[in-house]
Design a protein around this motif. Structure first.
Motif, PDB file in Angstrom:
ATOM      1  N   GLY A 103       0.742  -1.165  -0.059  1.00 11.81           N
ATOM      2  CA  GLY A 103       0.065  -0.135  -0.044  1.00 11.81           C
ATOM      3  C   GLY A 103       0.735   1.229   0.071  1.00 11.81           C
ATOM      4  N   PHE A 104       1.992   1.132   0.855  1.00 11.73           N
ATOM      5  CA  PHE A 104       2.582   2.420   0.576  1.00 11.73           C
ATOM      6  C   PHE A 104       3.515   2.597  -0.609  1.00 11.73           C
ATOM      7  N   LYS A 105       3.768   1.499  -1.195  1.00 10.87           N
ATOM      8  CA  LYS A 105       4.458   1.554  -2.473  1.00 10.87           C
ATOM      9  C   LYS A 105       3.397   2.140  -3.583  1.00 10.87           C
ATOM     10  N   ALA A 129      11.571   3.708  -2.907  1.00  8.53           N
ATOM     11  CA  ALA A 129      12.927   2.897  -2.860  1.00  8.53           C
ATOM     12  C   ALA A 129      12.936   2.248  -1.460  1.00  8.53           C
ATOM     13  N   TRP A 130      12.809   3.092  -0.381  1.00 11.49           N
ATOM     14  CA  TRP A 130      12.909   2.655   1.022  1.00 11.49           C
ATOM     15  C   TRP A 130      11.744   1.292   1.068  1.00 11.49           C
ATOM     16  N   ALA A 131      10.738   1.719   0.594  1.00  8.19           N
ATOM     17  CA  ALA A 131       9.573   0.371   0.566  1.00  8.19           C
ATOM     18  C   ALA A 131       9.956  -0.752   0.105  1.00  8.19           C
ATOM     19  N   VAL A 132      10.658  -0.627  -1.306  1.00 12.93           N
ATOM     20  CA  VAL A 132      11.173  -1.878  -1.959  1.00 12.93           C
ATOM     21  C   VAL A 132      12.280  -2.624  -1.416  1.00 12.93           C
ATOM     22  N   VAL A 133      12.993  -1.793  -0.898  1.00 11.44           N
ATOM     23  CA  VAL A 133      14.255  -2.295  -0.100  1.00 11.44           C
ATOM     24  C   VAL A 133      13.933  -2.974   1.157  1.00 11.44           C
TER      25      VAL A 133
END
Length: 184
Positions: A103-105, A129-133
């Motif tokens: 959801g954040f992404k 990028a933070w959420a993906v990592v």
């Protein structure tokens, strides 16, 4: 001065969230006090990101077409829905391992599509990028995933209604503090 503050805020957000994954011994050594320190760091990161974003003179990279507002709103709704899915442990939660981060992404991507400034790329691209990592690090640390138990179908409806309500409330607040998010 705004853009460096914005970068600092995004870095603080990512660092505070990743602290226990990147330095597990240090985080464990802090015990319960560590939770408070992380919470303070996250609050500070939001304040610094907000101040930095508002202070920065926009450097325009692109202008989104008007119809992109509808794509943005659909993705933001999806983001709110996925947060509700996580909280209510709906049936969809059985299929998505990280509904909150998903959801954040969706939320970050939505904003990245419509905010065509360098500062928008730093803020929303950095948070995306933070959420993906985060997903990658969590999956590496916890390879096994136990699916949640079956959920009642009515929970999906509650999640949809909750997401619509949250979107309307947050959209209204967004309009008071910044641009009106619903177009027109």
């Amino acid at each position: 001065m705004g853009t460096p503050l914005l970068i600092l805020g995004v870095a603080l957000w990512a660092g505070a969230h990743q602290f226990k994954r990147l330095a597990p011994e240090k985080r464990a050594g802090l015990g319960d006090r560590g939770k408070g320190l992380v919470a303070v760091a996250l609050l500070a990161s939001i304040v610094v990101m907000t101040i930095g974003y508002r202070m920065a003179d926009p450097v325009w990279l692109w202008v989104s077409p008007p119809w992109m507002t509808h794509v943005n709103n659909l993705l933001v709704f999806l983001g709110f829905y996925l947060f509700a899915v996580s909280g209510l442990k709906t049936g969809l939660h059985q299929r998505i391992r990280h509904p909150q981060l998903s959801g954040f992404k969706a939320w970050a991507l939505a904003h990245l599509l419509v905010v065509g400034t360098l500062q928008g790329v730093i803020l929303f691209g950095g948070l995306l990028a933070w959420a993906v990592v985060s997903v990658i690090l969590i999956n590496r640390a916890n390879r096994d995933w136990t699916r949640p138990p079956e959920a009642a179908m009515w929970k999906e409806g509650v999640a949809v209604v909750g997401a619509l309500f949250a979107m309307l409330v947050v959209g209204q607040i967004h309009g008071w503090l910044g641009p009106w998010p619903f177009g027109g």
